[in-house]
Write a protein that holds these residues in place. Structure first.
Motif, PDB file in Angstrom:
ATOM      1  N   ASN A 130       0.872  -1.211  -0.163  1.00  0.00           N
ATOM      2  CA  ASN A 130      -0.154   0.059   0.160  1.00  0.00           C
ATOM      3  C   ASN A 130       0.990   1.083   0.069  1.00  0.00           C
ATOM      4  OD1 ASN A 130      -2.937  -1.048   0.528  1.00  0.00           O
ATOM      5  ND2 ASN A 130      -1.619  -2.126   1.966  1.00  0.00           N
ATOM      6  N   THR A 131       1.931   1.182   0.835  1.00  0.00           N
ATOM      7  CA  THR A 131       2.875   2.318   0.950  1.00  0.00           C
ATOM      8  C   THR A 131       3.259   2.675  -0.441  1.00  0.00           C
ATOM      9  OG1 THR A 131       3.629   1.652   3.177  1.00  0.00           O
ATOM     10  CG2 THR A 131       4.923   3.414   2.027  1.00  0.00           C
ATOM     11  N   GLY A 171       9.016  -5.929  -8.190  1.00  0.00           N
ATOM     12  CA  GLY A 171       8.258  -5.365  -7.251  1.00  0.00           C
ATOM     13  C   GLY A 171       8.967  -6.003  -5.874  1.00  0.00           C
ATOM     14  N   MET A 202      10.859  -6.416  -2.411  1.00  0.00           N
ATOM     15  CA  MET A 202      11.272  -5.553  -1.251  1.00  0.00           C
ATOM     16  C   MET A 202      12.629  -5.937  -0.902  1.00  0.00           C
ATOM     17  SD  MET A 202       8.013  -4.615  -0.409  1.00  0.00           S
ATOM     18  CE  MET A 202       7.638  -4.832  -2.101  1.00  0.00           C
ATOM     19  N   ASP A 241       6.520  -0.969   6.776  1.00  0.00           N
ATOM     20  CA  ASP A 241       7.225  -1.512   7.961  1.00  0.00           C
ATOM     21  C   ASP A 241       7.623  -3.078   7.834  1.00  0.00           C
ATOM     22  OD1 ASP A 241       4.357  -2.274   8.002  1.00  0.00           O
ATOM     23  OD2 ASP A 241       4.219  -2.309  10.115  1.00  0.00           O
ATOM     24  N   SER A 242       6.873  -3.499   6.843  1.00  0.00           N
ATOM     25  CA  SER A 242       7.553  -4.837   6.496  1.00  0.00           C
ATOM     26  C   SER A 242       8.647  -4.487   5.377  1.00  0.00           C
ATOM     27  CB  SER A 242       6.469  -5.701   5.603  1.00  0.00           C
ATOM     28  OG  SER A 242       7.093  -6.657   4.955  1.00  0.00           O
ATOM     29  N   ALA A 243       8.498  -3.615   4.611  1.00  0.00           N
ATOM     30  CA  ALA A 243       9.440  -3.516   3.333  1.00  0.00           C
ATOM     31  C   ALA A 243      10.720  -2.895   4.107  1.00  0.00           C
ATOM     32  CB  ALA A 243       8.834  -2.425   2.364  1.00  0.00           C
ATOM     33  N   ASN A 259       2.170   0.111  10.323  1.00  0.00           N
ATOM     34  CA  ASN A 259       0.588  -0.250  10.392  1.00  0.00           C
ATOM     35  C   ASN A 259       0.652  -1.706  11.045  1.00  0.00           C
ATOM     36  OD1 ASN A 259       1.451  -1.511   7.992  1.00  0.00           O
ATOM     37  ND2 ASN A 259      -0.399  -0.854   6.952  1.00  0.00           N
ATOM     38  N   GLY A 276       2.358  -4.581  10.351  1.00  0.00           N
ATOM     39  CA  GLY A 276       2.758  -5.945   9.630  1.00  0.00           C
ATOM     40  C   GLY A 276       2.499  -5.857   8.372  1.00  0.00           C
ATOM     41  N   TYR A 325       0.968  -5.459   4.812  1.00  0.00           N
ATOM     42  CA  TYR A 325      -0.305  -5.074   4.225  1.00  0.00           C
ATOM     43  C   TYR A 325      -1.139  -4.335   5.464  1.00  0.00           C
ATOM     44  CZ  TYR A 325       1.064  -8.410   0.933  1.00  0.00           C
ATOM     45  OH  TYR A 325       1.842  -9.347  -0.151  1.00  0.00           O
TER      46      TYR A 325
HETATM   47  N1  TZD Z   1       9.565 -10.754  -0.329  1.00  0.00           N
HETATM   48  C1  TZD Z   1      10.500 -10.180  -1.437  1.00  0.00           C
HETATM   49  C2  TZD Z   1      11.698 -10.069  -1.564  1.00  0.00           C
HETATM   50  N2  TZD Z   1       9.672  -9.231  -2.074  1.00  0.00           N
HETATM   51  C3  TZD Z   1       8.305  -9.144  -2.109  1.00  0.00           C
HETATM   52  N3  TZD Z   1       7.658  -8.395  -3.047  1.00  0.00           N
HETATM   53  C4  TZD Z   1       7.891  -9.911  -0.946  1.00  0.00           C
HETATM   54  C5  TZD Z   1       8.433 -10.696  -0.095  1.00  0.00           C
HETATM   55  C6  TZD Z   1       6.169 -10.047  -0.849  1.00  0.00           C
HETATM   56  N4  TZD Z   1       5.623  -8.712  -0.471  1.00  0.00           N
HETATM   57  C7  TZD Z   1       5.170  -7.868  -1.315  1.00  0.00           C
HETATM   58  O1  TZD Z   1       5.182  -7.942  -2.480  1.00  0.00           O
HETATM   59  S1  TZD Z   1       4.688  -6.311  -0.374  1.00  0.00           S
HETATM   60  C8  TZD Z   1       5.274  -6.800   1.128  1.00  0.00           C
HETATM   61  C9  TZD Z   1       5.667  -8.066   0.892  1.00  0.00           C
HETATM   62  C10 TZD Z   1       6.441  -8.802   2.245  1.00  0.00           C
HETATM   63  C11 TZD Z   1       5.189  -6.127   2.187  1.00  0.00           C
HETATM   64  C12 TZD Z   1       3.934  -5.295   2.319  1.00  0.00           C
HETATM   65  O2  TZD Z   1       3.937  -4.884   3.752  1.00  0.00           O
HETATM   66  P1  TZD Z   1       4.586  -3.238   4.082  1.00  0.00           P
HETATM   67  O3  TZD Z   1       3.507  -2.307   3.168  1.00  0.00           O
HETATM   68  O4  TZD Z   1       4.423  -3.097   5.354  1.00  0.00           O
HETATM   69  O5  TZD Z   1       5.857  -3.201   3.454  1.00  0.00           O
HETATM   70  P2  TZD Z   1       1.993  -1.790   3.434  1.00  0.00           P
HETATM   71  O6  TZD Z   1       2.159  -0.406   3.000  1.00  0.00           O
HETATM   72  O7  TZD Z   1       1.622  -2.039   5.117  1.00  0.00           O
HETATM   73  O8  TZD Z   1       1.184  -2.751   2.709  1.00  0.00           O
END
Ligand code: TZD
Ligand code: ADP
Length: 581
Positions: A408-409, A432, A434, A458-460, A485, A487, A489
């Motif tokens: 989303n970010t 795409g 991370m 936060d995951s990224a 947020n 986690g 997503y």
């Molecule tokens: N691992 C790698 C190397 N690339 C990926 N794209 C993913 C896992 C799978 N993935 C996504 O495509 S987006 C994402 C992952 C783990 C993180 C989404 O969570 P976020 O962002 O906290 O970074 P939002 O904004 O909360 O959605």
């Protein structure tokens, strides 16, 4: 740099070793920065490179050094260098090399390796691995150098392979023994090669230009799509002239944002679905018809009738990869666009008014809807309200680089935050992926010497978070904003078994990422509202101090997979499933 040794006759002769030959070869080719991580057998190479006046940025994990090299390559049109140790260090760097190749960014991964004789007989050397064989299928070219006298050739081949034609990643394998080999000093330096014209102009054929112009001239609803190849090409003035002379509306792909300012009258970004569905002739400039453009077919593209494509690309094999291309223009973007402009002449009739006006109308409607959403100030913040702050800051500081990853970010930042200058947006790219965040941010800070703002899910952020220490160590003007947020997503998911573990997408709630930056002497701030976020980013930009802002975002604000939900295979049980015992 040189040392004395005894010749067979007993007289003293100046020599140069493998370490110094590598350094001199890179410097001879204008490469003055190395991104890497020391260890056997390249520790001395990092140390000696620094001593020889190169900037050596030493990372905490090779993947981020590799990502930095890739981004530096994209920004400068010189291959970025990533230097790693053997086996595990090499493998860590390989993800970045592969990602660079997929994104068409020039970089060179140089890895030390163990002794060939032992590796080939699989006798179990320290960090034994046949690195060359593993790298080959994952990059554009891969070479091994066994003799000091071939270091010049090896580096020249790597540079030319990375830069010529479609740019990409190159692997250079340097076994440990190479570094201690010596050559007579003058002969050593004479063996080095300064690469002449590594990315030669490629001029398109006159017939191809004519064909493309004919198609464009007869279009009723023409559209230009600018991709990151167009950003890489640094043909900014010619691209602007093409858009403005032709009067053709354009869509920037993510990293092409800012080639022309996003507020340009001919930007169709705010009417994306409409123009993709309605256009009759589409000119792709440095953009591939891959998944990011729904492969050029299907509902996104309207299904209302066949479209005709013009495609400018340096890679002939790209043409007809997904749909038929009526007018391919093979060459470098600068030369192709110049040739188009010349062919158009001063009396070119701009794109039909009704088409441009129809787009403007839709844009105005969509932008006013977005303005209404951005004006809201909910508590806690959601993606829109936090990005309203970022949007206004970037508008006031158009020369900062914006690095962006997450789900989303990523999607919201891309559509909400306007960019104003070329090559100022770096993101997850073609895969795409991370984990590019801190590596790309460090590369941007090092190469542009201007502030960088990294907007991170936060995951990224977690993938490269440890590099905040690197950012502090080199005092880089990077402000990281973690959209927290709770986690992947979002933080609302539940464990469907009813067990004690949290769901796989949920993190520790209320985590304070800002304290990570404080741990290394940087500035860490917690922002729970727009005012705190704005003040925090502005202070970071003004001071240039490494800063991390933990922006607290409503954990229910996002959607799973952001805007690519349709690619996510999913079954949602109606009621929680009991864990089997
Ligand atoms: N691992 C790698 C190397 N690339 C990926 N794209 C993913 C896992 C799978 N993935 C996504 O495509 S987006 C994402 C992952 C783990 C993180 C989404 O969570 P976020 O962002 O906290 O970074 P939002 O904004 O909360 O959605
Ligand atoms: P996006 O993801 O922004 O749509 P892609 O990475 O899919 O962009 O496409 C970039 C394209 O640009 C690639 O097909 C690559 O071959 C091409 N390209 C890169 N540099 C040049 C250049 N200097 N001239 C012409 N084409 C280029």
């Amino acid at each position: 740099m040189s040392q004395e040794s005894q010749t067979p006759e007993g007289s003293a002769a100046q020599t140069i070793d493998g370490f110094h030959l590598v350094i001199e070869a890179l410097k001879l080719n204008g490469i003055n920065t190395i991104f890497g991580l020391p260890g056997i057998p390249i520790t001395d190479l990092t140390r000696l490179s620094q001593a020889a006046g190169m900037r050596v940025i030493s990372f905490r994990h090779e993947q981020h050094a590799g990502n930095a090299a890739a981004a530096a390559g994209f920004l400068t049109q010189k291959p970025g260098i990533c230097l790693t140790v053997s086996a595990p260090g090499f493998l860590n760097g390989l993800t970045a090399l592969s990602n660079a190749t997929v994104n068409c960014f020039p970089m060179i991964l140089i890895s030390g390796s163990s002794e060939r004789e032992i590796v080939d007989l699989q006798q179990g050397d320290y960090e034994e691995m046949d690195q060359l064989a593993i790298a080959k299928p994952l990059c554009k070219a891969a070479y091994r150098v066994l003799h000091a006298q071939d270091i010049g050739i090896g580096i020249a081949r790597a540079i030319r392979s990375a830069l010529s034609g479609r740019p990409g990643g190159v692997y250079l394998d340097f076994p440990a023994k190479l570094f201690s080999q010596v050559m007579e000093h003058t002969a050593g330096l004479a063996s080095l090669i300064q690469v002449v014209d590594p990315a030669p102009k490629q001029i398109p054929g006159a017939d191809a230009v004519h064909r493309a112009l004919n198609l464009l001239k007869n279009a009723k609803r023409p559209l230009i799509i600018l991709g990151k190849g167009a950003a890489y090409a640094q043909a900014d003035a010619a691209l602007r002239a093409l858009v403005e002379t032709s009067g053709v509306p354009y869509l920037p792909m993510s990293m092409a944002k800012g080639l022309l300012e996003d507020t340009h009258a001919l930007s169709a970004a705010a009417a994306r679905s409409y123009v993709l569905a309605q256009a009759d002739v589409v000119m792709l400039i440095g953009a591939r018809l891959n998944w990011l453009l729904s492969h050029g077919k299907g509902k996104t593209w309207g299904e209302s009738g066949p479209k005709q494509f013009i495609q400018i690309d340096i890679e002939p094999k790209e043409i007809d990869s997904n749909v038929a291309i009526a007018a391919p223009l093979i060459g470098d973007i600068g030369s192709c666009v110049e040739a188009m402009l010349q062919g158009m002449g001063p009396n070119w009739t701009p794109a039909p008014k009704e088409w441009v006006a129809g787009i403007a109308e839709r844009k105005a409607k969509n932008l006013s809807k977005m303005a209404d959403t951005l004006a809201l100030n909910p508590s806690p913040m959601n993606f829109h309200s936090a990005l309203a702050v970022v949007r206004s800051i970037v508008a006031h500081h158009p020369d900062i680089t914006l690095v962006n990853e997450g789900a989303n970010t990523l999607d919201f930042t891309r559509s909400i935050v306007d960019m104003y200058e070329p090559r100022k947006r770096l993101d997850v790219g073609t895969w795409g992926i991370m984990g590019i965040g801190m590596g790309f941010a460090i590369a941007a800070a090092v190469t542009t010497q201007k502030p960088v703002l990294a907007i991170e899910g936060d995951s990224a952020f977690g993938f490269s978070g440890m590099e905040v220490e690197t950012i502090c160590r080199y005092h880089l003007p990077i402000c990281v904003v973690v959209f927290n947020n709770n986690g992947v997503y979002g933080g609302m998911d539940v464990n469907q078994s009813g067990g004690a573990d949290v769901a796989p997408t949920v993190f520790v709630k209320g985590a304070r990422y800002d304290l990570m930056m404080q741990a290394f002497g940087g500035v860490g701030l917690n922002a729970t509202n727009q005012l705190e976020l704005k003040a925090g980013i502005e202070a970071a930009l003004a001071s240039g101090k490494p800063t991390l802002i933990n922006a607290v975002i409503d954990e229910s604000a996002g959607t799973e997979s952001g805007r690519i939900t349709k690619l996510n295979p999913k079954t949602t049980p109606k009621a929680p499933v009991k864990a089997s015992t």
